[in-house]
Structures are given as structure tokens and as C-alpha cells.
Design an enzyme around this catalytic site. Structure first.
Site, PDB file in Angstrom:
ATOM      1  N   ASN A 173       0.852  -1.191   0.000  1.00 44.53           N
ATOM      2  CA  ASN A 173       0.000   0.000   0.000  1.00 44.53           C
ATOM      3  C   ASN A 173       0.892   1.247   0.000  1.00 44.53           C
ATOM      4  OD1 ASN A 173      -1.439   2.256   1.102  1.00 44.53           O
ATOM      5  ND2 ASN A 173      -3.095   0.872   1.623  1.00 44.53           N
ATOM      6  N   THR A 198      -7.461   6.690   9.824  1.00 44.60           N
ATOM      7  CA  THR A 198      -7.279   5.592   8.897  1.00 44.60           C
ATOM      8  C   THR A 198      -8.581   4.793   8.891  1.00 44.60           C
ATOM      9  OG1 THR A 198      -5.910   3.669   8.349  1.00 44.60           O
ATOM     10  CG2 THR A 198      -6.234   4.124  10.683  1.00 44.60           C
ATOM     11  N   THR A 199      -8.662   3.747   8.067  1.00 42.82           N
ATOM     12  CA  THR A 199      -9.910   2.991   7.968  1.00 42.82           C
ATOM     13  C   THR A 199     -10.110   2.196   9.257  1.00 42.82           C
ATOM     14  OG1 THR A 199      -9.410   2.835   5.618  1.00 42.82           O
ATOM     15  CG2 THR A 199     -11.222   1.486   6.438  1.00 42.82           C
ATOM     16  N   HIS A 205      -4.126  -4.337   7.339  1.00 46.46           N
ATOM     17  CA  HIS A 205      -4.211  -3.191   8.235  1.00 46.46           C
ATOM     18  C   HIS A 205      -3.332  -3.360   9.477  1.00 46.46           C
ATOM     19  CE1 HIS A 205      -6.296   0.687   8.599  1.00 46.46           C
ATOM     20  NE2 HIS A 205      -5.796   0.599   9.814  1.00 46.46           N
ATOM     21  N   GLY A 206      -2.361  -2.477   9.565  1.00 44.81           N
ATOM     22  CA  GLY A 206      -1.551  -2.370  10.777  1.00 44.81           C
ATOM     23  C   GLY A 206      -0.484  -3.433  10.947  1.00 44.81           C
ATOM     24  N   ARG A 222       3.563  18.755   1.877  1.00 46.75           N
ATOM     25  CA  ARG A 222       4.234  19.938   1.349  1.00 46.75           C
ATOM     26  C   ARG A 222       3.638  20.457   0.054  1.00 46.75           C
ATOM     27  NH1 ARG A 222       9.496  21.483   3.097  1.00 46.75           N
ATOM     28  NH2 ARG A 222       9.183  21.634   5.320  1.00 46.75           N
ATOM     29  N   GLU A 273      -8.591   0.725  -3.739  1.00 44.80           N
ATOM     30  CA  GLU A 273      -9.439   0.777  -2.549  1.00 44.80           C
ATOM     31  C   GLU A 273     -10.312   2.005  -2.613  1.00 44.80           C
ATOM     32  OE1 GLU A 273      -8.124   1.063   1.593  1.00 44.80           O
ATOM     33  OE2 GLU A 273      -6.616  -0.376   0.974  1.00 44.80           O
ATOM     34  N   GLY A 328       1.054  -1.371   4.335  1.00 46.24           N
ATOM     35  CA  GLY A 328       1.522  -0.073   3.875  1.00 46.24           C
ATOM     36  C   GLY A 328       2.288   0.728   4.907  1.00 46.24           C
ATOM     37  N   HIS A 329       1.587   1.183   5.928  1.00 44.86           N
ATOM     38  CA  HIS A 329       2.142   2.187   6.829  1.00 44.86           C
ATOM     39  C   HIS A 329       3.469   1.757   7.453  1.00 44.86           C
ATOM     40  CE1 HIS A 329       2.395   4.486  10.653  1.00 44.86           C
ATOM     41  NE2 HIS A 329       2.024   5.470   9.854  1.00 44.86           N
ATOM     42  N   ARG A 380      -7.015  12.949   0.605  1.00 42.74           N
ATOM     43  CA  ARG A 380      -5.986  13.385   1.559  1.00 42.74           C
ATOM     44  C   ARG A 380      -4.605  12.798   1.257  1.00 42.74           C
ATOM     45  NH1 ARG A 380      -7.828  10.169   6.966  1.00 42.74           N
ATOM     46  NH2 ARG A 380      -9.773  11.214   6.486  1.00 42.74           N
ATOM     47  N   HIS A 381      -4.579  11.638   0.592  1.00 41.71           N
ATOM     48  CA  HIS A 381      -3.252  11.134   0.182  1.00 41.71           C
ATOM     49  C   HIS A 381      -3.227  10.876  -1.333  1.00 41.71           C
ATOM     50  CE1 HIS A 381      -5.292   7.408   1.293  1.00 41.71           C
ATOM     51  NE2 HIS A 381      -5.065   7.542   2.584  1.00 41.71           N
ATOM     52  N   ARG A 390      -9.272   8.309  -1.424  1.00 36.30           N
ATOM     53  CA  ARG A 390     -10.306   8.718  -0.466  1.00 36.30           C
ATOM     54  C   ARG A 390     -11.131   9.848  -1.056  1.00 36.30           C
ATOM     55  NH1 ARG A 390      -9.071   6.660   5.094  1.00 36.30           N
ATOM     56  NH2 ARG A 390     -10.898   7.850   5.710  1.00 36.30           N
ATOM     57  N   ASP A 395      -0.191   4.486  -0.071  1.00 42.43           N
ATOM     58  CA  ASP A 395      -0.905   5.717   0.311  1.00 42.43           C
ATOM     59  C   ASP A 395      -0.009   6.717   1.041  1.00 42.43           C
ATOM     60  OD1 ASP A 395      -3.153   4.497  -0.669  1.00 42.43           O
ATOM     61  OD2 ASP A 395      -4.081   4.141   1.290  1.00 42.43           O
ATOM     62  N   HIS A 396       0.859   6.187   1.907  1.00 47.46           N
ATOM     63  CA  HIS A 396       1.573   7.114   2.784  1.00 47.46           C
ATOM     64  C   HIS A 396       2.780   7.777   2.123  1.00 47.46           C
ATOM     65  CE1 HIS A 396      -1.363   6.610   5.700  1.00 47.46           C
ATOM     66  NE2 HIS A 396      -1.220   5.297   5.715  1.00 47.46           N
ATOM     67  N   HIS A 402      -5.582   3.738  -2.025  1.00 47.87           N
ATOM     68  CA  HIS A 402      -6.918   4.129  -1.569  1.00 47.87           C
ATOM     69  C   HIS A 402      -7.174   5.579  -1.982  1.00 47.87           C
ATOM     70  CE1 HIS A 402      -9.778   4.527   2.192  1.00 47.87           C
ATOM     71  NE2 HIS A 402     -10.384   4.826   1.061  1.00 47.87           N
ATOM     72  N   GLU A 406     -11.377  -9.073   2.481  1.00 49.25           N
ATOM     73  CA  GLU A 406     -10.150  -8.738   3.206  1.00 49.25           C
ATOM     74  C   GLU A 406     -10.540  -8.547   4.658  1.00 49.25           C
ATOM     75  OE1 GLU A 406      -7.330  -6.067   1.437  1.00 49.25           O
ATOM     76  OE2 GLU A 406      -6.638  -5.375   3.399  1.00 49.25           O
TER      77      GLU A 406
HETATM   78  N1  PXP Z   1      -5.960  -2.978   3.551  1.00 52.35           N
HETATM   79  C1  PXP Z   1      -6.924  -2.037   3.619  1.00 52.35           C
HETATM   80  C2  PXP Z   1      -8.283  -2.396   3.104  1.00 52.35           C
HETATM   81  C3  PXP Z   1      -6.644  -0.755   4.135  1.00 52.35           C
HETATM   82  O1  PXP Z   1      -7.624   0.174   4.206  1.00 52.35           O
HETATM   83  C4  PXP Z   1      -5.336  -0.450   4.546  1.00 52.35           C
HETATM   84  C5  PXP Z   1      -4.998   0.910   5.035  1.00 52.35           C
HETATM   85  O2  PXP Z   1      -5.267   1.868   4.099  1.00 52.35           O
HETATM   86  C6  PXP Z   1      -4.368  -1.454   4.430  1.00 52.35           C
HETATM   87  C7  PXP Z   1      -4.705  -2.706   3.952  1.00 52.35           C
HETATM   88  C8  PXP Z   1      -2.949  -1.209   4.825  1.00 52.35           C
HETATM   89  O3  PXP Z   1      -2.870  -0.912   6.179  1.00 52.35           O
HETATM   90  P1  PXP Z   1      -1.530  -0.345   6.778  1.00 52.35           P
HETATM   91  O4  PXP Z   1      -1.187   0.879   6.030  1.00 52.35           O
HETATM   92  O5  PXP Z   1      -1.866  -0.102   8.207  1.00 52.35           O
HETATM   93  O6  PXP Z   1      -0.496  -1.428   6.607  1.00 52.35           O
END
Ligand code: PXP
Length: 249
Positions: A11, A104-105, A198-199, A22, A74, A220-221, A53-54, A49, A13-14, A47, A155
């Protein structure tokens, strides 16, 4: 790739979060996606959104044009996002709940409470050839509803498990892992393909990667945070190593 190989979706996004802090073009999430692709990612997740935002629309254009590996797009189940997804026809569309105030979601999608509307919503996406997945909590009612509406993939939201791990709440971590374990097996028995995300971190990924029914992890994060210290290819390789170690014993 072996039959029970676990896919890693990265992922990005970040990368866009840092860019948007910036304004301007740097760092570029499409560049990160290509780097991840070259470093062995099996797919890229982004994702878009509602509040942009990202990830922004131009990032999706860039990813669709540049990637060789599948894009998991996403999005919230809104008319605007449906139109965007139908324009791009990504490999996969993952439906997630979205609240403007959240960082976050936070939770899973309530498929059980909206099954008629969601069945109609996903029909054109399926017709367009995208694999539709529902991002849900590890609850039987949500798994069953996802199956009922004809989603081929779910998921499972690993956020509560990952948070409990991060905060040292071991009983809760074990309880959340037990729920994910049970629902992965149940969903797979219904014929659904099971992903988890997630996480997840180097520490928490192992027990999830060890579940034989899980086909894909989306991370991702944590990966992007590690990438700041060791670079994305090295962070990805280490995550892959932890996944394979857990999977293959
Ligand atoms: N899967 C889904 C459906 C998510 O919404 C996210 C976060 O955007 C992730 C995976 C990845 O989560 P993380 O960035 O915490 O690893």
C-alpha cells in the site's frame, strides 16, 4: 509461484501523505509503486479517499499506466468512486468504509446491513472484470453477507489484532487472532478468497501469514516507515522473509 504462496500487496498511500504534507510532486507514489514492483511486490494497493488526503486522481492514472503487477483500488462505495473504477477497470476493487474524521480505515464495511445496495453496487464492477473484495471485520455475519452478494474476495481487517499487539494487550491479541483464524477458514470453506490487512508489522505478520487460507496481505504504513530507514526494497524483502518463514515453517 507455488500454489499456496502468500501474495504481498504494498500500500503506497503514505508516500502520497508525505508528498501532500508539502504540496508539489515529491515523493512520488508511482515511483514507490514501481520500486516495490521491482523489489518483488505481488500487487500495489492505493486508496483514493473521497477527500483526496493522500492518493489523488492523477496517481491512479499514473499507476494504471505504469504498473505491470495488479492494482488493488481501494475505495468507498460511492457513485463517484464507481465511475472512476469503471473508467480504469483495475485488477481489483476493495470496498472500504470511509469517515472523514478518521485517521485511517477504522472498522470494516457493514456488508450485512447493506447487502441489497452493495449487491447492486458491485455488479457493474464484476461485469467490468474487476475482482471485488469487501474489507470486513472477522465476523460471521459479514463473511456470510459478502458471500451472499457475490463478492469473490474478502479482506479481513487486522487493525484490532495489530493494535493489541502494539500495545502489549496479549489476551486481546490472541482473541483477535482466533477470530481471524476462524473466519479465514469459514470464508475459504464458502469459496471466498481471503486477504488480510491493516496495521501489520514485522512482529505481527507471522501468525497471520501462517494461516493457510490467507492468499494475500496488504501492508503499507509500517513498510513505508521502515523504508525511511532502510529503503523500500530492503523493508519489503524483510517483510517477505517473515511471511515466508511463517508460511513455510
Ligand atoms: N488494507 C486495507 C483495506 C486498508 O484500508 C489499509 C490501510 O489503508 C491497508 C490494507 C494497509 O494498512 P496499513 O497501512 O496499516 O499497513
Amino acid at each position: 509461484m507455488g500454489q499456496n504462496t502468500l501474495r504481498l500487496g504494498v500500500n503506497i498511500d503514505h508516500v502520497a501523505t508525505v508528498r501532500n504534507a508539502r504540496g508539489g510532486d515529491n515523493p512520488d507514489p508511482v515511483r514507490a509503486a514501481l520500486l516495490a514492483q521491482n523489489a518483488g511486490a505481488d500487487g500495489i494497493t492505493a486508496h483514493l479517499r473521497e477527500d483526496r488526503r493522500h492518493i489523488v486522481d492523477a496517481d491512479i492514472d499514473g499507476l494504471m499506466a505504469a504498473l505491470r503487477i495488479p492494482l488493488n483500488f481501494e475505495m468507498a462505495a460511492t457513485p463517484e468512486m464507481l465511475a472512476i473504477a469503471l473508467r480504469h477497470k483495475p485488477h481489483a476493487v476493495c470496498l472500504v468504509p470511509e469517515k472523514r474524521e478518521e485517521r485511517t480505515t477504522e472498522g470494516g464495511l457493514d456488508v450485512a446491513g447493506n447487502d441489497n445496495a452493495l449487491a447492486d453496487y458491485i455488479a457493474p464492477l464484476r461485469d467490468a472484470g474487476s475482482r471485488v473484495s469487501m474489507f470486513i471485520g472477522a465476523e460471521k455475519s459479514q463473511v456470510e453477507a459478502s458471500h451472499r452478494i457475490g463478492a469473490p474476495v474478502i479482506e479481513l481487517h487486522a487493525g484490532a489484532y495489530a493494535d493489541a499487539w502494539a500495545e502489549g494487550r496479549w489476551d486481546e491479541r490472541d482473541a483477535e487472532l482466533a477470530k481471524i483464524t476462524e473466519m479465514a477458514a469459514y470464508a475459504s470453506g464458502l469459496g471466498l478468497e481471503v486477504h488480510v490487512g491493516h496495521g501489520l508489522t514485522y512482529e505481527s505478520v507471522g501468525p497471520i501469514a501462517a494461516l493457510p487460507q490467507v492468499k494475500e496481505l496488504n501492508i503499507g504504513h509500517f513498510l513505508m516507515g521502515e523504508a525511511m530507514f532502510v529503503g523500500l526494497p530492503a523493508a519489503l524483502a524483510e517483510m517477505r522473509r517473515k511471511m515466508d518463514e511463517a508460511r513455510n515453517g
